[in-house]
Scaffold this motif. Structure first.
Motif, PDB file in Angstrom:
ATOM      1  N   LYS A 196       1.033  10.131   0.682  1.00  7.54           N
ATOM      2  CA  LYS A 196       2.109   9.809   1.303  1.00  7.54           C
ATOM      3  C   LYS A 196       2.984   8.929   1.562  1.00  7.54           C
ATOM      4  O   LYS A 196       3.559   8.636   1.376  1.00  7.54           O
ATOM      5  N   SER A 197       1.368   7.788   2.155  1.00  9.80           N
ATOM      6  CA  SER A 197       1.656   6.365   2.201  1.00  9.80           C
ATOM      7  C   SER A 197      -0.097   5.755   1.578  1.00  9.80           C
ATOM      8  O   SER A 197      -0.789   6.741   1.487  1.00  9.80           O
ATOM      9  N   VAL A 198      -0.360   4.568   1.604  1.00 14.01           N
ATOM     10  CA  VAL A 198      -1.872   4.552   1.156  1.00 14.01           C
ATOM     11  C   VAL A 198      -2.078   3.214   2.189  1.00 14.01           C
ATOM     12  O   VAL A 198      -1.073   2.557   2.411  1.00 14.01           O
ATOM     13  N   THR A 199      -3.329   2.790   2.416  1.00 16.15           N
ATOM     14  CA  THR A 199      -3.422   1.845   2.878  1.00 16.15           C
ATOM     15  C   THR A 199      -4.052   0.405   2.176  1.00 16.15           C
ATOM     16  O   THR A 199      -4.810   0.487   0.643  1.00 16.15           O
ATOM     17  N   VAL A 200      -4.188  -0.339   2.730  1.00 17.96           N
ATOM     18  CA  VAL A 200      -4.009  -1.565   1.851  1.00 17.96           C
ATOM     19  C   VAL A 200      -6.134  -1.581   1.951  1.00 17.96           C
ATOM     20  O   VAL A 200      -6.407  -2.363   0.215  1.00 17.96           O
ATOM     21  N   ALA A 201      -6.592  -1.248   2.624  1.00 24.38           N
ATOM     22  CA  ALA A 201      -7.728  -1.104   1.800  1.00 24.38           C
ATOM     23  C   ALA A 201      -8.158  -0.112   0.998  1.00 24.38           C
ATOM     24  O   ALA A 201      -9.326  -0.140   0.272  1.00 24.38           O
ATOM     25  N   PRO A 216       4.561   4.255  -0.184  1.00 27.11           N
ATOM     26  CA  PRO A 216       4.536   2.535   0.815  1.00 27.11           C
ATOM     27  C   PRO A 216       2.846   2.775   0.918  1.00 27.11           C
ATOM     28  O   PRO A 216       1.936   3.176   1.249  1.00 27.11           O
ATOM     29  N   VAL A 217       3.001   1.508   1.260  1.00 25.13           N
ATOM     30  CA  VAL A 217       1.489   0.754   1.362  1.00 25.13           C
ATOM     31  C   VAL A 217       1.682   0.521   2.752  1.00 25.13           C
ATOM     32  O   VAL A 217       2.167  -0.223   3.580  1.00 25.13           O
ATOM     33  N   THR A 218       0.461   0.842   3.808  1.00 24.21           N
ATOM     34  CA  THR A 218       0.641   0.703   5.594  1.00 24.21           C
ATOM     35  C   THR A 218      -0.850  -0.642   5.467  1.00 24.21           C
ATOM     36  O   THR A 218      -2.071  -0.314   4.671  1.00 24.21           O
ATOM     37  N   ASP A 219      -1.083  -0.542   6.879  1.00 24.65           N
ATOM     38  CA  ASP A 219      -2.627  -1.023   6.996  1.00 24.65           C
ATOM     39  C   ASP A 219      -3.037  -2.477   7.000  1.00 24.65           C
ATOM     40  O   ASP A 219      -4.163  -2.124   6.200  1.00 24.65           O
ATOM     41  N   PRO A 220      -1.956  -3.488   7.062  1.00 24.72           N
ATOM     42  CA  PRO A 220      -0.735  -3.823   7.081  1.00 24.72           C
ATOM     43  C   PRO A 220       0.218  -3.973   5.429  1.00 24.72           C
ATOM     44  O   PRO A 220      -0.182  -3.354   4.952  1.00 24.72           O
ATOM     45  N   THR A 221       1.636  -3.901   5.482  1.00 24.66           N
ATOM     46  CA  THR A 221       2.019  -3.430   5.024  1.00 24.66           C
ATOM     47  C   THR A 221       2.785  -4.835   4.102  1.00 24.66           C
ATOM     48  O   THR A 221       3.425  -5.752   5.025  1.00 24.66           O
ATOM     49  N   PRO A 222       2.375  -5.698   2.860  1.00 25.09           N
ATOM     50  CA  PRO A 222       2.916  -6.515   2.438  1.00 25.09           C
ATOM     51  C   PRO A 222       3.681  -6.642   2.147  1.00 25.09           C
ATOM     52  O   PRO A 222       4.631  -5.972   1.766  1.00 25.09           O
TER      53      PRO A 222
END
Length: 311
Positions: free
Chosen positions: A178-183, A260-266
């Motif tokens: 549903k979302s992915v972190t940058v890491a 969506p990309v999170t933690d952080p969102t570019p």
């Protein structure tokens, strides 16, 4: 051919008298006579016959009159095309499917009375040269690349921070997220064909790689978005970044996912650039419209490159 002489000829034909034409043109009757004489010499024909009632067109004058009127009309349109406030506002949006194009569509809906010319320039140097020469009135850019400050006569303001999303095919390892972190993106191949060295978006992705250790590949020719989508849909090991507001349509069978990309969102920083001495009245209207548009991004939980000028 002297346009003032042509204008004088048309005025006499309309008025039927040299004297009345002189009054209409705010010149002396002698000046009117000299202009007509010069035009007749250029054309090698007589245009008028003087009569007790004034001036009548000769057969050659009658033949020349519609062309003279067309010459004057073309000249008026040529002047109007470059006259500030009467020519369209020319804006560079880089591409037709991105956020900048969406901002301009919103501006046009709000201000349909303003004529627009929307152009698409690739290089920032080309865009800046066009702004400085007056070829375009404004351009949407990421301001500049590191070590390449804007010229002193170019103004800029941040107008939108657009989040990036991950685009994958149905068989990709992250397709069901549903979302992915940058890491979580580290180690995955992110394919971005068309990233050109020296461009502001090239500098943006260079910073993104340096900051988070991502693997971004720009290999292969850029055949456009349709081929990009086909490849991502069919290749389980490839993903790509897509800006949140990029408008794309793909076949239902592709099964593509926008994640969506999170933690952080570019976020990609869009700025409006213009020449500080540009007098086009619609430019101020555009700037006011963009100032009233929520910019998004640039907050806790987002990432922008350090070289971007803050608001």
């Amino acid at each position: 051919m002297d346009l003032e002489a042509v204008r004088t000829f048309a005025a006499i034909a309309e008025a039927g008298q040299f004297q009345k034409a002189a009054v209409d043109l705010s010149v002396t009757q002698q000046a009117v006579s000299k202009r007509v004489a010069a035009l007749e010499r250029d054309l090698g024909v007589r245009l008028f016959t003087r009569t007790p009632r004034g001036a009548e067109l000769t057969i050659d004058g009658q033949a020349f009159l519609p062309h003279a009127r067309e010459l004057l009309s073309v000249a008026e349109r040529a002047v109007a095309s470059v006259r500030t406030g009467r020519r369209p506002l020319r804006v560079d949006v880089i591409n037709s499917r991105g956020a900048a194009s969406g901002l301009m569509r919103g501006f046009h809906r709000t201000h349909p009375e303003i004529d627009l010319d929307v152009v698409m320039l690739v290089e920032i140097d080309t865009a800046i040269a066009a702004i400085r020469s007056g070829t375009v009135d404004a351009s949407f850019r990421a301001v500049a690349a590191p070590g390449r400050p804007l010229p002193e006569d170019i103004e800029s303001v941040r107008v939108l921070d657009e989040p990036l999303q991950l685009l994958t095919g149905p068989a990709h390892a992250l397709a069901d997220a549903k979302s992915v972190t940058v890491a979580e993106l580290v180690g995955h191949r992110i394919w971005m064909p068309g990233i050109a060295p020296g461009t502001e978006w090239g500098a943006y992705y260079d910073d993104l790689v340096a900051e988070f250790g991502l693997t971004i590949e720009a290999t292969g020719p850029n055949f456009g978005s349709d081929v990009l989508l086909d490849t991502i849909a069919d290749t389980p090991t490839l993903a790509t970044f897509m800006s949140e507001q990029t408008r794309l349509v793909w076949p239902a069978g592709h099964g593509l996912r926008r994640i969506p990309v999170t933690d952080p969102t570019p976020v990609y920083p869009h700025s409006l650039l213009w020449h500080r001495d540009n007098p086009h009245p619609a430019l101020a209207t555009l700037r006011a419209h963009l100032a009233a548009t929520p910019p998004g991004g640039d907050a806790t939980g987002t990432w922008v490159p350090g070289w971007v000028i803050p608001r």
